[in-house]
Design a protein around this motif. Structure first.
Motif, PDB file in Angstrom:
ATOM      1  N   ASP A  65       0.832  -1.200   0.000  1.00  0.00           N
ATOM      2  CA  ASP A  65       0.000   0.000   0.000  1.00  0.00           C
ATOM      3  C   ASP A  65       0.871   1.256   0.000  1.00  0.00           C
ATOM      4  O   ASP A  65       1.824   1.374   0.768  1.00  0.00           O
ATOM      5  CB  ASP A  65      -0.901  -0.036   1.249  1.00  0.00           C
ATOM      6  CG  ASP A  65      -2.113   0.857   1.130  1.00  0.00           C
ATOM      7  OD1 ASP A  65      -1.928   2.088   1.029  1.00  0.00           O
ATOM      8  OD2 ASP A  65      -3.239   0.341   1.129  1.00  0.00           O
ATOM      9  N   SER A 102      -7.105   4.844  -0.565  1.00  0.00           N
ATOM     10  CA  SER A 102      -6.916   3.391  -0.547  1.00  0.00           C
ATOM     11  C   SER A 102      -8.194   2.611  -0.828  1.00  0.00           C
ATOM     12  O   SER A 102      -8.187   1.673  -1.619  1.00  0.00           O
ATOM     13  CB  SER A 102      -6.336   2.947   0.795  1.00  0.00           C
ATOM     14  OG  SER A 102      -4.997   3.372   0.880  1.00  0.00           O
ATOM     15  N   ASP A 413       2.552   2.147   3.497  1.00  0.00           N
ATOM     16  CA  ASP A 413       1.628   3.286   3.600  1.00  0.00           C
ATOM     17  C   ASP A 413       1.672   3.892   5.001  1.00  0.00           C
ATOM     18  O   ASP A 413       1.741   5.116   5.161  1.00  0.00           O
ATOM     19  CB  ASP A 413       0.203   2.810   3.287  1.00  0.00           C
ATOM     20  CG  ASP A 413      -0.833   3.915   3.406  1.00  0.00           C
ATOM     21  OD1 ASP A 413      -1.025   4.643   2.414  1.00  0.00           O
ATOM     22  OD2 ASP A 413      -1.444   4.050   4.483  1.00  0.00           O
ATOM     23  N   HIS A 472      -1.478   3.675  -4.754  1.00  0.00           N
ATOM     24  CA  HIS A 472      -1.303   5.119  -4.975  1.00  0.00           C
ATOM     25  C   HIS A 472       0.079   5.484  -4.466  1.00  0.00           C
ATOM     26  O   HIS A 472       0.738   4.680  -3.804  1.00  0.00           O
ATOM     27  CB  HIS A 472      -2.371   5.928  -4.231  1.00  0.00           C
ATOM     28  CG  HIS A 472      -2.467   5.576  -2.775  1.00  0.00           C
ATOM     29  ND1 HIS A 472      -1.486   5.900  -1.878  1.00  0.00           N
ATOM     30  CD2 HIS A 472      -3.405   4.882  -2.081  1.00  0.00           C
ATOM     31  CE1 HIS A 472      -1.829   5.439  -0.687  1.00  0.00           C
ATOM     32  NE2 HIS A 472      -2.976   4.803  -0.779  1.00  0.00           N
ATOM     33  N   HIS A 624      -2.253  11.337   0.650  1.00  0.00           N
ATOM     34  CA  HIS A 624      -2.425  11.086  -0.780  1.00  0.00           C
ATOM     35  C   HIS A 624      -3.867  11.237  -1.212  1.00  0.00           C
ATOM     36  O   HIS A 624      -4.166  11.402  -2.381  1.00  0.00           O
ATOM     37  CB  HIS A 624      -1.968   9.654  -1.110  1.00  0.00           C
ATOM     38  CG  HIS A 624      -2.509   8.636  -0.133  1.00  0.00           C
ATOM     39  ND1 HIS A 624      -3.767   8.139  -0.220  1.00  0.00           N
ATOM     40  CD2 HIS A 624      -1.978   8.081   0.992  1.00  0.00           C
ATOM     41  CE1 HIS A 624      -3.988   7.302   0.788  1.00  0.00           C
ATOM     42  NE2 HIS A 624      -2.922   7.249   1.553  1.00  0.00           N
TER      43      HIS A 624
HETATM   44 ZN   LIG Z   1      -2.781   5.837   3.128  1.00  0.00          ZN
END
Ligand SMILES: [Zn+2]
Length: 685
Positions: A65, A102, A413, A472, A624
């Protein structure tokens, strides 16, 4: 009694077996409570599945992630396995979704649809009649009890997501799959020949994304206010002996909302340690160390409990006693909710790797963000959790034959969210001393990712396809933008009494009769539409389109007075961005902000505080979700070459299905990628 419950791939099992899988554990619990012998007759026990013959071809998908392609570029010389894939296979920037969040992106990965199709436009959705937000994802259905004593049906969940994860199509085609922790796909699908583990979306024992307890003798009960996000602060005495509580799940048998509790005892055991007792277990825990796992039971009836596990971190023992209890996960050896498919798989994982978190949001981000634990505590837990995830991943990859294997890691992430401030000297939270000791936190997480990728590469065989993706990329979050305050300033929103700002959340101070637009969620703006919103003022059609364009154009000219920079790089209009059966729920506009900006923390819940911009001084310092999609790409790596230059996350589902020889549904918005031969097999030589 073990084994033999799994049939060969493709053979449909009788319906009662699905019911057995779902309720088996519960029937066992009732049986155990009633009579131990009955439990044996009822066939309780872990479910092992036959792995069957080796697959002819295998698609192995690893998700990490939030991995940013710019970080890969920057650190590639430290990432030998990724470097080899770039050289011999393929590396692409992977177009993400609008928004670059996400749950939107992983739902698109899983269903092959954009948000207009799967309906996950944000982590929130709003009831247009009341303007009140709620979480997207799983909606709980209470457990049921017989005579108020025996649990006959566990708590279950419904999803707000439309569409079907592609592994259901794999399952129906008679192929076997292992799918571990794909975020935001919860509840889990029932599978004929699939083994699933829940990721983000699976709640903690309190039914939340994760709620920590922080115990402190510094604050009186009156002073001990809970933080805005993710935790409970509980006042305790100064000892030497302390008795307090852990607040667990809502009592499923109570009419009113009431939480079940269990007792926690703590005694000062020395100048730098506490002896802590929860349930039957006592541990001496030193300052600045994580305890082992504590097990705890929340008794619903004399015959039925909801069981959990958590760890303790002692912060100090003198002059004040302070300690932290991590969010309580459902006990993986006996979960009260379905955290795996089949249900018994959780027990198998527990037997293999021991105690591990079952809560989907499985990192201590709230504890660090509220400054109840420090960076060391956070990072130690990140790597502990990542190791357990790795052990389960290789337990499955090595021992179970499956045509499709998917495993998602989220640590990349979580460290980027929490530690970005330590790699960005322009971040208002940048701390040079802390940067010297912890500035490598994100890099260290990437190094662990590369190790895991290397281990997977060493297990690839001829004909296997490896796909590695992130959902992402990432940006620094230096400044927050108060979107509702801007709407007020520009005359699109009116607050009661004509105020310029408000301390209230949930748009409670809005005068709807004089409001044409409002912001909720991460970067979403809705028009106050007649016939859709409860007190709509804007006519659908030409008026709404003109208003949307006017707001978008004004936003794109907005500059941050502190820097003179343009803040809004893109404004996505619903009808130009998404399509599908859920379009009526879409935000009319979605912001795509410049790097360095995110909507302020008050904006998602409908706040309109003073000032258009604010410095972000929180530890949650990278983000993000409201960034411009085309500047927030994820990554795609493969052991095979890829013909297409432009690739998107919605291309993954059709590509995987095509690789497995399964027809791609016409509803999919992406394309199946054309892969060349695989060069990378076996280990690094
Ligand atoms: Zn995130």
């Amino acid at each position: 009694m073990k084994g033999g419950r799994m049939s060969a791939p493709g053979r449909r099992k009788p319906r009662f077996r699905d019911a057995w899988r779902t309720w088996g554990t519960y029937r066992c619990r009732v049986a155990v409570a009633a009579l131990a012998v009955a439990a044996l007759l009822a066939g309780c026990g872990g479910g092992t599945r036959e792995s069957g013959p080796a697959p002819e071809r295998r698609v192995v998908v690893l998700g990490f992630d939030g991995v940013d392609p710019d970080f890969i570029d920057r650190w590639v010389d430290d990432l030998p396995h990724i470097k080899k894939l770039i050289a011999d296979g393929a590396f692409r920037r992977l177009e993400t979704t609008v928004p670059a969040a996400s749950c939107t992106a992983w739902s698109s990965f899983s269903t092959g649809l954009d948000a207009g199709g799967h309906g996950i436009f944000d982590f929130l959705y709003r009831d247009p009649k009341t303007y009140l937000p709620d979480r997207t994802g799983a909606v709980s259905q209470k457990a049921e009890y017989l005579f108020g004593l025996f649990r006959t049906k566990p708590e279950t969940f419904d999803t707000t997501m439309s569409g079907e994860p592609f592994w259901k199509l794999v399952d129906r085609a008679g192929l076997r799959s292992v799918v571990l922790r794909v975020p935001c796909i919860f509840p889990l699908e029932e599978m004929e020949a699939g083994r699933l583990q829940a990721g983000l979306g699976a709640p903690d024992i309190r039914g939340t994304e994760g709620t920590f307890h922080f115990y402190t003798s510094k604050l009186s009960p009156r002073q001990a206010a809970d933080p805005g996000l993710g935790g409970k602060v509980i006042s305790i005495g100064r000892g030497p002996e302390i008795e307090t509580i852990i607040e667990g799940p809502a009592n499923p048998l109570a009419e009113e909302h009431e939480r079940l509790v269990t007792t926690l005892r703590a005694t000062v055991a020395g100048p730098d340690s506490l002896e802590i007792t929860i349930g039957d277990s006592t541990q001496t825990v030193r300052v600045d160390q994580w305890s082992d796992w504590f097990r705890m039971s929340f008794d619903v009836t004399p015959f039925s409990s909801i069981d959990g596990i958590a760890r303790v971190r002692v912060i100090s023992t003198q002059p004040d006693i302070e300690f932290y209890l991590s969010p309580v996960s459902h006990d993986p050896s006996d979960p009260a909710i379905r955290v795996t498919e089949p249900w018994e798989l959780s027990q198998e994982f527990h037997a293999t790797v021991g105690d591990h978190k079952t809560v989907g949001w499985n990192h201590e981000t709230w504890g660090l963000n509220e400054e109840r634990i420090d960076e060391d505590a956070f990072m130690e837990d990140v790597f502990d959790t990542m190791r357990k995830t790795e052990e389960i991943t290789f337990h499955e990859l090595d021992s179970k034959a499956a045509e499709l294997f998917v495993s998602v890691f989220v640590e990349t992430d979580r460290t980027s969210h929490m530690m970005y401030r330590l790699i960005d000297p322009d971040h208002p939270g940048y701390d040079p001393e802390l940067a010297a000791t912890h500035g490598d936190a994100i890099l260290r997480t990437y190094l662990r990712m590369d190790e895991i990728i290397g281990k997977v590469m060493s297990r690839l065989e001829e004909g296997d396809t490896l796909l590695i993706l992130s959902d992402h990329g990432f940006h620094s979050w230096r400044r927050g933008f108060n979107v509702n305050t801007w709407l007020v300033q520009e005359g699109y929103m009116t607050l009661k009494g004509g105020a310029a700002h408000t301390a209230k959340k949930f748009l409670l101070d809005v005068d709807w009769s004089k409001t044409r637009a409002y912001a909720l969620g991460v970067g979403a703006i809705y028009l106050n539409m007649r016939g859709r919103e409860g007190k709509g003022t804007v006519s659908p059609g030409a008026e709404a389109r003109a208003l949307a364009t006017e707001i978008a154009e004004k936003l794109k000219m907005l500059r941050d007075p502190a820097s003179g920079e343009l803040v809004v790089e893109e404004v996505y209009k619903a009808e130009e961005t998404w399509s599908g059966e859920r379009m009526s729920e879409a935000q009319d506009l979605q912001l795509g902000l410049a790097s360095g900006y995110r909507v302020s923390s008050a904006t998602p819940l409908g706040g309109a505080p003073k000032g258009l911009f604010e410095d972000n001084l929180k530890k949650w310092s990278g983000d993000h979700a409201t960034s411009r999609t085309s500047a927030t790409e994820g990554i795609l790596l493969s052991n095979r070459t890829i013909r297409e230059a432009d690739v998107a996350i919605v291309d993954l589902a059709p590509t995987i299905l095509q690789l497995l020889g399964i027809e791609v549904p016409a509803s999919y918005v992406g394309k199946a990628l054309t892969l060349g031969p695989g060069k990378v097999t076996g280990s690094m030589e």
